[in-house]
Structure formats: C-alpha cells, structure tokens
Design an enzyme around this catalytic site. Structure first.
Site, PDB file in Angstrom:
ATOM      1  N   CYS A 147     -41.274-152.894 -43.956  1.00 48.24           N
ATOM      2  CA  CYS A 147     -41.631-151.505 -43.608  1.00 48.24           C
ATOM      3  C   CYS A 147     -42.992-151.387 -42.930  1.00 48.24           C
ATOM      4  CB  CYS A 147     -41.585-150.633 -44.861  1.00 48.24           C
ATOM      5  SG  CYS A 147     -40.018-150.748 -45.704  1.00 48.24           S
ATOM      6  N   HIS A 173     -46.534-144.945 -47.281  1.00 53.78           N
ATOM      7  CA  HIS A 173     -45.143-145.351 -47.048  1.00 53.78           C
ATOM      8  C   HIS A 173     -44.285-144.668 -48.123  1.00 53.78           C
ATOM      9  CE1 HIS A 173     -41.508-147.513 -46.642  1.00 53.78           C
ATOM     10  NE2 HIS A 173     -41.688-148.275 -47.708  1.00 53.78           N
ATOM     11  N   LYS A 209     -46.812-141.904 -57.053  1.00 55.31           N
ATOM     12  CA  LYS A 209     -47.374-143.089 -57.720  1.00 55.31           C
ATOM     13  C   LYS A 209     -48.524-143.656 -56.878  1.00 55.31           C
ATOM     14  CE  LYS A 209     -42.794-144.526 -59.493  1.00 55.31           C
ATOM     15  NZ  LYS A 209     -42.866-144.375 -60.943  1.00 55.31           N
ATOM     16  N   ASP A 266     -27.014-138.588 -63.919  1.00 55.61           N
ATOM     17  CA  ASP A 266     -27.547-137.224 -63.948  1.00 55.61           C
ATOM     18  C   ASP A 266     -28.217-136.934 -62.601  1.00 55.61           C
ATOM     19  OD1 ASP A 266     -28.946-134.897 -64.337  1.00 55.61           O
ATOM     20  OD2 ASP A 266     -29.962-135.545 -66.182  1.00 55.61           O
ATOM     21  N   GLU A 284     -37.161-153.422 -39.412  1.00 54.40           N
ATOM     22  CA  GLU A 284     -36.646-154.403 -40.370  1.00 54.40           C
ATOM     23  C   GLU A 284     -35.195-154.702 -40.020  1.00 54.40           C
ATOM     24  OE1 GLU A 284     -34.595-155.592 -44.191  1.00 54.40           O
ATOM     25  OE2 GLU A 284     -34.152-153.975 -42.819  1.00 54.40           O
TER      26      GLU A 284
HETATM   27  N1  CAA Z   1     -34.113-136.698 -64.961  1.00 57.29           N
HETATM   28  C1  CAA Z   1     -35.306-136.818 -64.327  1.00 57.29           C
HETATM   29  N2  CAA Z   1     -35.883-138.022 -64.037  1.00 57.29           N
HETATM   30  C2  CAA Z   1     -35.188-139.131 -64.374  1.00 57.29           C
HETATM   31  C3  CAA Z   1     -33.946-139.072 -65.026  1.00 57.29           C
HETATM   32  C4  CAA Z   1     -33.406-137.786 -65.316  1.00 57.29           C
HETATM   33  N3  CAA Z   1     -32.203-137.649 -65.908  1.00 57.29           N
HETATM   34  N4  CAA Z   1     -33.530-140.341 -65.226  1.00 57.29           N
HETATM   35  C5  CAA Z   1     -34.475-141.163 -64.739  1.00 57.29           C
HETATM   36  N5  CAA Z   1     -35.480-140.422 -64.229  1.00 57.29           N
HETATM   37  C6  CAA Z   1     -36.684-140.912 -63.537  1.00 57.29           C
HETATM   38  C7  CAA Z   1     -37.322-142.127 -64.198  1.00 57.29           C
HETATM   39  O1  CAA Z   1     -38.187-141.758 -65.261  1.00 57.29           O
HETATM   40  C8  CAA Z   1     -38.071-142.713 -63.019  1.00 57.29           C
HETATM   41  O2  CAA Z   1     -39.251-141.991 -62.761  1.00 57.29           O
HETATM   42  P1  CAA Z   1     -40.699-142.704 -63.014  1.00 57.29           P
HETATM   43  O3  CAA Z   1     -40.716-143.919 -62.132  1.00 57.29           O
HETATM   44  O4  CAA Z   1     -41.674-141.673 -62.601  1.00 57.29           O
HETATM   45  O5  CAA Z   1     -40.738-143.049 -64.458  1.00 57.29           O
HETATM   46  C9  CAA Z   1     -37.142-142.425 -61.827  1.00 57.29           C
HETATM   47  O6  CAA Z   1     -36.282-141.376 -62.260  1.00 57.29           O
HETATM   48  C10 CAA Z   1     -36.284-143.603 -61.426  1.00 57.29           C
HETATM   49  O7  CAA Z   1     -35.644-144.077 -62.569  1.00 57.29           O
HETATM   50  P2  CAA Z   1     -35.476-145.638 -62.834  1.00 57.29           P
HETATM   51  O8  CAA Z   1     -36.778-146.327 -62.582  1.00 57.29           O
HETATM   52  O9  CAA Z   1     -34.840-145.834 -64.131  1.00 57.29           O
HETATM   53  O10 CAA Z   1     -34.460-145.964 -61.643  1.00 57.29           O
HETATM   54  P3  CAA Z   1     -33.757-147.312 -61.282  1.00 57.29           P
HETATM   55  O11 CAA Z   1     -34.135-148.395 -62.208  1.00 57.29           O
HETATM   56  O12 CAA Z   1     -32.310-147.014 -61.123  1.00 57.29           O
HETATM   57  O13 CAA Z   1     -34.317-147.693 -59.826  1.00 57.29           O
HETATM   58  C11 CAA Z   1     -35.659-147.952 -57.930  1.00 57.29           C
HETATM   59  C12 CAA Z   1     -35.266-147.010 -59.075  1.00 57.29           C
HETATM   60  C13 CAA Z   1     -36.356-149.201 -58.486  1.00 57.29           C
HETATM   61  C14 CAA Z   1     -36.608-147.235 -57.003  1.00 57.29           C
HETATM   62  C15 CAA Z   1     -34.368-148.399 -57.165  1.00 57.29           C
HETATM   63  O14 CAA Z   1     -33.775-147.263 -56.571  1.00 57.29           O
HETATM   64  C16 CAA Z   1     -34.614-149.445 -56.093  1.00 57.29           C
HETATM   65  O15 CAA Z   1     -34.550-150.620 -56.375  1.00 57.29           O
HETATM   66  N6  CAA Z   1     -34.894-149.017 -54.827  1.00 57.29           N
HETATM   67  C17 CAA Z   1     -35.162-149.932 -53.713  1.00 57.29           C
HETATM   68  C18 CAA Z   1     -36.540-150.589 -53.799  1.00 57.29           C
HETATM   69  C19 CAA Z   1     -37.681-149.626 -53.469  1.00 57.29           C
HETATM   70  O16 CAA Z   1     -37.476-148.551 -52.909  1.00 57.29           O
HETATM   71  N7  CAA Z   1     -38.902-150.052 -53.772  1.00 57.29           N
HETATM   72  C20 CAA Z   1     -40.094-149.251 -53.447  1.00 57.29           C
HETATM   73  C21 CAA Z   1     -41.323-150.112 -53.259  1.00 57.29           C
HETATM   74  S1  CAA Z   1     -40.999-151.394 -52.050  1.00 57.29           S
HETATM   75  C22 CAA Z   1     -41.070-150.566 -50.582  1.00 57.29           C
HETATM   76  O17 CAA Z   1     -41.545-149.495 -50.490  1.00 57.29           O
HETATM   77  C23 CAA Z   1     -40.525-151.223 -49.358  1.00 57.29           C
HETATM   78  C24 CAA Z   1     -39.256-150.522 -49.025  1.00 57.29           C
HETATM   79  O18 CAA Z   1     -39.226-149.513 -48.349  1.00 57.29           O
HETATM   80  C25 CAA Z   1     -38.057-151.071 -49.598  1.00 57.29           C
END
Ligand code: CAA
Length: 417
Positions: A116, A245, A254, A32, A84
């Site tokens: 980062c 960041h 968050k 979605d 990085e």
């Molecule tokens: N409509 C609206 N919102 C929706 C939705 C929909 N249909 N479906 C899901 N969502 C929301 C979820 O509720 C969630 O929001 P909340 O966190 O507020 O609850 C959000 O969308 C993401 O959904 P999921 O958590 O289910 O998504 P995911 O499991 O597929 O993964 C992620 C999200 C963990 C960020 C993934 O993209 C990822 O692993 N990214 C890389 C790691 C990262 O960015 N980490 C950040 C911290 S580490 C860091 O900052 C260093 C760096 O740069 C890497």
C-alpha cells in the site's frame, strides 16, 4: 536549479460501478453487522467486475484528473502508477495508461510497488524529480490504483474494495504544498501481508499487520521528529488534519492514538483518562471528518490514504488555506513514510472539481449472490485465449475496459454502451 515548492495540483478518484453493502455481507456470513459497520467502520465496499482491472481504473482516474483540472496531456513529463495489483510481472500498468491518456513519448513511465506504499513511493519520486529541476516546468501524473482482494469467507473479506486516485504533481500546486525538509521513513522486513506471484488473493496475518502498521507509524514519526526544525512542524496540536493509510476506517482511529503516543513518548492505558479524552477529541477534529469516502469505497490499498486527503480537500474552506496537515503512508512488508504539507492558497475554490459523490451515487448495489458470482468470474478473467469479456455483461457504463487476454496479451478497448 532546485525548485522549493512542489505539491498536488490536481486530483481525481475513479472506482468500480458496483458495491456491496456491509450489512448484507455480514448477514450472509452470519456476523453481527455492527462488527463491520462499527467495529471496522465500513458501510460498503466497491466490487470490481472482471472488466475493471487496475489498468482500466487507473486510466479513468487519470483522465478525470486531467480533464477536471484542465491539464493538457502534453504537460505531463512523468507518469508513475503505484499498485499492489499489477497485471504483469514485467510490463508496467503505466504503459497502458500512457497510451490511453495520449501522453508524450518523452514522458518517463514506471510502476512503483511496495504494497500500500506504492502510490506514495511514486509521489515522492515525482516530487524529487520536480524539486531537482529535471522536470523543466513539466508536471508528473501519479496514479495509485488497486484491487484489494482477500477472497470469499476470509477474515479480510470485509476489508476489500477497489479504486484509483490520480494526483498531478507540479511546482505551482493548486491544492497542497509539501514541506521538502520534514519527513520520516521506516522499513522493516515482516510477514504481515503478502501476495505470492502465483496468487490472486492476498495472504495476511491480520492482527499482526495492525501491530506492524502502528510500529511503522511510530518509527516514521521518530525519523521525522529528528529532522532540524521539526519541533515547529511535527506536533499534532499545530496540525489541521492527520491522514493515514486506511485499509478500514477503524484503522485510522488506532493510528491517531499511536501518533499521539509517539508524541507523548509512551503508550496510554485506561488510567490515562484525561489524555485518552484529548486523543478522542483530536480524532473527532482532525481525522474522522475526512473518512466519509473510505467508509463507502472500502480498501483501495495504495490510494486509500489519498481518498481521505481528497475528502478533506473537497470540503476545505478558505480559513484552512495555509494550514499544515500530516500524511502517513504504510505498506505491508513493511515500509512507511510520514510527510507534512500545507493547504495551498486558493485550494478552497477547487473543491467542486474534487467531489466524487455524483459518481458514487451512480453505483449499483449488488446482492451477495451477484457479488460472489463476480468474485468467481474474476478468477478466470486472465485465462489466455479465454472467452472475450463483454462490459455489457456487468452493466458497465462507457469507458476503457479490460476485454480478456489473447495470445498472452491483455486486450483493452473503449466501450460506448
Ligand atoms: N459490534 C461492534 N464492534 C465489534 C463487534 C460487534 N458485534 N464485534 C467485533 N467488533 C469489533 C472488535 O472489537 C474490533 O474492534 P477493535 O479492533 O477496536 O477492538 C473490530 O470489530 C474487528 O474485530 P476483530 O478484530 O475480532 O475482527 P477480525 O479478527 O475478524 O479481523 C481484521 C479484523 C484483522 C482487520 C481482518 O479483517 C483482516 O485481516 N483484514 C486484512 C488485513 C488488514 O486490513 N490489516 C490492516 C493493517 S495492514 C495494512 O494496512 C496494509 C493493507 O492495506 C492490507
């Protein structure tokens, strides 16, 4: 001799020539679109071609910062490239940048790494170099440059992006003056995100990485709050804006909540309706207005914090001059820093030099097939004695680009179209 005023004197962004719309990616992945657009807060992500590597992005950003703020290369006495996505286990990106920007030979040049946090590590090293008086009036150029790559069909795929932010640091900063006394540091060994030497793609435990980020924020805040006189500087109510960041826009939301929770001394639950309302209003006032660039560029790892800061500074008006902001950097692995700074007098007159929207409007939108072809082509771009890379293949404009590796040496050249 110690120097009391140190801060950001100039700033510029450079990103890839192409982008992918998040709705297009969502449809292709059977997700979605609201998940990426509202759930993660992203509308688009920059996609670098094989010719746009960390070096070429850093050179272009550095060049823009010097030109737009009328700084002669001879004024730069230190160059730090935080990344990085280094291109060599040994040779720093900074040496290529040093050559292409025509910096002096008595300029110290280094690459700083901590996921980062690398750009912020370079920034604090540059500020310390100036504050101790060793710069002797010269300026430092700090460039945060990265390609955020998780790979096709991974959970991290919608949190990719690429770009570079160049910051010139001086003792007479035109944009932002850092507070040298109040700062917070945090380090803890965790496996939340890492990239082994043999891998082009990052590995991450995504949800754990979010938890580590938030814990690091609370830790850095506690360290800052323990400094003498912190009570006058640290409270959010006294801050005009809070920068974090931003691996994806929702992360800043968050972070701001955790920032408040650190100040409250406890976590909030659904029962804290009034406090949650206060946090939401604070987010709308101090954080979300400055996330416009992040939403459309995507994750640029170590530069993403500065992209939010740049969005603020390009919009700053005179009444904000003299106000205080907080600057939180997080690097997986993990480390964090929390700094405080004041908007410089006269900063509002420089907003037009900072605005990257004209450059962003020239980007070409890719379809998913083109994006996937670029990702695959990038995998072989570093092969030794491979086919020379041609910027015209990717419809790039004039600039310095990576042209392939010959006899184990990376080749760069000016392309004039
Ligand atoms: N409509 C609206 N919102 C929706 C939705 C929909 N249909 N479906 C899901 N969502 C929301 C979820 O509720 C969630 O929001 P909340 O966190 O507020 O609850 C959000 O969308 C993401 O959904 P999921 O958590 O289910 O998504 P995911 O499991 O597929 O993964 C992620 C999200 C963990 C960020 C993934 O993209 C990822 O692993 N990214 C890389 C790691 C990262 O960015 N980490 C950040 C911290 S580490 C860091 O900052 C260093 C760096 O740069 C890497």
């Amino acid at each position: 001799m110690t120097v009391r005023t140190v801060g950001i004197d100039a700033m510029a962004f450079h990103g890839p020539a192409h982008y992918l719309d998040m709705a297009d990616l969502a449809v292709a992945r059977g997700v979605d679109p609201a998940k990426y657009i509202e759930g993660l807060g992203q509308t688009a992500m920059a996609v670098p071609t094989p010719c746009e590597d960390t070096v070429s992005l850093a050179i272009a950003a550095g060049d823009k910062a010097l030109a737009r703020f009328e700084i002669d290369p001879s004024e730069i006495g230190m160059l730090a490239v935080g990344t990085e996505t280094g291109v060599d286990h040994s040779k720093p990106v900074a040496t290529y940048v040093h050559e292409h920007l025509g910096l002096a030979t008595n300029c110290r040049s280094v690459e700083t790494k901590h996921a980062c946090l690398g750009g912020s590590a370079g920034l604090t090293a540059a500020m310390d170099w100036i504050a101790t008086g060793r710069a002797r009036g010269r300026k430092a150029l700090v460039i945060a440059a990265d390609i955020a790559r998780y790979g096709l069909h991974t959970p991290g795929e919608p949190t990719q992006g690429a770009g570079a932010i160049a910051l010139v640091v001086s003792e007479s900063p035109r944009l932002l003056e850092y507070n040298p006394d109040i700062y917070g540091d945090y380090t803890r060994q965790v496996m939340d995100f890492w990239r082994p030497l043999y891998s082009r793609y990052a590995f991450t435990d995504g949800h754990y990485s979010i938890a580590c980020y938030l814990e690091a924020l609370a830790g850095a805040w506690a360290d800052a709050a323990s400094k003498p006189n912190a009570a006058r500087q640290v409270p959010i109510a006294g801050l005009d804006a809070c920068f974090y960041h931003v691996p994806f826009v929702k992360m800043a939301k968050k972070a701001h909540r955790r920032h408040w929770e650190a100040e409250f001394g406890r976590t909030l639950s659904m029962d804290d309706a009034a406090l949650l309302e206060q946090v939401a209003a604070s987010f709308a006032e101090r954080v979300s207005p400055w996330l416009e660039l992040n939403a459309t560029v995507g994750n640029i790892y170590t530069g993403s914090l500065f992209l939010a800061l740049m969005d603020y500074l390009r919009k700053v008006e005179e009444d904000r001059e003299g106000r205080t902001v907080s600057v939180f950097a997080y690097g997986s692995g993990c480390g964090a820093s929390l700094l405080f700074a004041r908007v410089a007098r006269g900063a509002a007159t420089h907003g037009h030099r900072l605005d990257p929207r004209q450059d962003l409007s020239l980007r070409r939108r890719l379809d998913v097939t083109e994006y996937e072809a670029i990702m695959r082509a990038s995998e072989s771009a570093d092969a030794n004695n491979g086919q020379a890379l041609d910027p015209s293949t990717w419809r790039l404009g004039a600039g310095v680009y990576y042209l392939g590796t010959q006899e184990h040496m990376r080749q760069y050249g000016q392309y004039d179209r």
